[in-house]
Scaffold this active site. Structure first.
Site, mmCIF file in Angstrom:
data_model
loop_
_atom_site.group_PDB
_atom_site.id
_atom_site.type_symbol
_atom_site.label_atom_id
_atom_site.label_comp_id
_atom_site.label_asym_id
_atom_site.label_seq_id
_atom_site.Cartn_x
_atom_site.Cartn_y
_atom_site.Cartn_z
ATOM 1 N N CYS A 131 0.844 -1.187 0.000
ATOM 2 C CA CYS A 131 0.000 0.000 0.000
ATOM 3 C C CYS A 131 0.883 1.242 0.000
ATOM 4 O O CYS A 131 1.771 1.377 0.849
ATOM 5 C CB CYS A 131 -0.898 -0.025 1.235
ATOM 6 N N GLU A 132 0.669 2.144 -0.932
ATOM 7 C CA GLU A 132 1.540 3.317 -1.031
ATOM 8 C C GLU A 132 1.275 4.344 0.066
ATOM 9 O O GLU A 132 2.057 5.272 0.254
ATOM 10 C CB GLU A 132 1.392 3.982 -2.402
ATOM 11 N N HIS A 133 0.190 4.180 0.819
ATOM 12 C CA HIS A 133 -0.128 5.144 1.874
ATOM 13 C C HIS A 133 0.609 4.843 3.181
ATOM 14 O O HIS A 133 0.958 5.761 3.922
ATOM 15 C CB HIS A 133 -1.637 5.154 2.134
ATOM 16 N N HIS A 134 0.836 3.536 3.474
ATOM 17 C CA HIS A 134 1.483 3.168 4.730
ATOM 18 C C HIS A 134 2.685 2.252 4.541
ATOM 19 O O HIS A 134 3.349 1.898 5.524
ATOM 20 C CB HIS A 134 0.466 2.471 5.649
ATOM 21 N N GLN A 172 -5.317 -0.523 -4.590
ATOM 22 C CA GLN A 172 -5.971 -1.640 -5.270
ATOM 23 C C GLN A 172 -6.793 -1.185 -6.468
ATOM 24 O O GLN A 172 -6.860 -1.869 -7.489
ATOM 25 C CB GLN A 172 -6.860 -2.396 -4.281
ATOM 26 N N HIS A 200 -6.032 -5.899 3.320
ATOM 27 C CA HIS A 200 -5.080 -4.804 3.493
ATOM 28 C C HIS A 200 -4.618 -4.748 4.946
ATOM 29 O O HIS A 200 -5.432 -4.542 5.853
ATOM 30 C CB HIS A 200 -5.724 -3.468 3.102
ATOM 31 N N CYS A 202 -3.002 -2.450 6.345
ATOM 32 C CA CYS A 202 -3.189 -1.114 6.916
ATOM 33 C C CYS A 202 -4.573 -0.975 7.549
ATOM 34 O O CYS A 202 -4.813 -0.081 8.367
ATOM 35 C CB CYS A 202 -2.970 -0.029 5.860
#
Length: 240
Positions: A131-134, A172, A200, A202
């Site tokens: 996941c590019e956010h976390h 995703q 996920h 996250c």
């Protein structure tokens, strides 16, 4: 000049008003040199020498030592001593999709002329991504279907296509779209369908911590936008 009334709401600009639309959907899925939506530095990674790669590992390892120190760890203790280098090598593997050439490494001349116009489905393709956010994993299964238009692709290449895009920092929704758009550009079929079911970390291991949750996304192109074709695809997916 308009003077705001006392009871008017002062609305700030939204991200849609201040940021351009994500550009990847406006670009060709396969560029002239064979890269697919290359990120900043993708070609540099693909073309670097072993010595340059080792230097990259060293820079990542130095950054990881800083992180470990800031969370309160002792970077000189036995269990942590080699962790920065291990993490650096692992991160390069997790993101190897950036430097993958879709023509040479994925397709490899496996597109064939074939008089077949019925639905082709490969389901339960396992994927692992970040996941590019976390920067924590999400993982699950990809189901890909298409209806050929005189061209078919080697079945294993569908799995390699999903793997290439999964091995990047991702969301995703984008992953579903990229697989579908690339296959549409490569084969020019009558339609493409991609469904991803993923968990996920996250969402499971932090934040709301809902361990039983999963996320389903889809991308339907061409004839799969028609209700009957979409329903046939989803019915076949659910037939075990």
């Amino acid at each position: 000049m308009h003077t705001p009334l006392a009871n008017e709401i002062n609305r700030e600009s939204t991200p849609l008003n201040t940021r351009p639309i994500t550009p990847y959907t406006l670009k060709a899925p396969v560029e002239a040199d064979g890269f697919s939506w290359p990120s900043f530095g993708a070609r540099q990674r693909a073309e670097e020498t072993p010595e340059q790669e080792q230097q990259r590992i060293g820079r990542i390892a130095d950054a990881v030592r800083t992180i470990l120190t800031e969370v309160g760890e002792d970077v000189t203790r036995e269990g942590i001593l080699d962790t920065p280098e291990r993490y650096a090598k692992a991160m390069l593997y997790f993101t190897k999709g950036y430097q993958t050439n879709i023509r040479a490494d994925v397709l490899n001349n496996a597109v064939f002329e074939e008089d077949h116009e019925e639905m082709v489905i490969v389901r339960d393709i396992e994927i692992y991504s970040l996941c590019e956010h976390h920067l924590v994993p999400f993982y699950g299964k990809v189901h890909i279907g298409y209806i050929p238009n005189k061209k078919v692709i080697g079945l294993s290449k569908l799995a390699r296509l999903a793997e290439m895009y999964a091995r990047r920092l991702q969301v995703q929704e984008r992953l579903s779209k990229q697989i579908a758009m690339a296959l549409q550009a490569i084969l020019k079929p009558m339609g493409v369908a991609v469904v991803i079911e993923a968990t996920h970390m996250c969402m499971v291991s932090r934040g709301v911590e809902k361990t039983g949750s999963s996320t389903v996304t889809s991308s339907m192109l061409g004839c799969f936008r028609a209700h009957r074709t979409r329903e046939e695809f989803l019915t076949l997916l659910n037939r075990r």
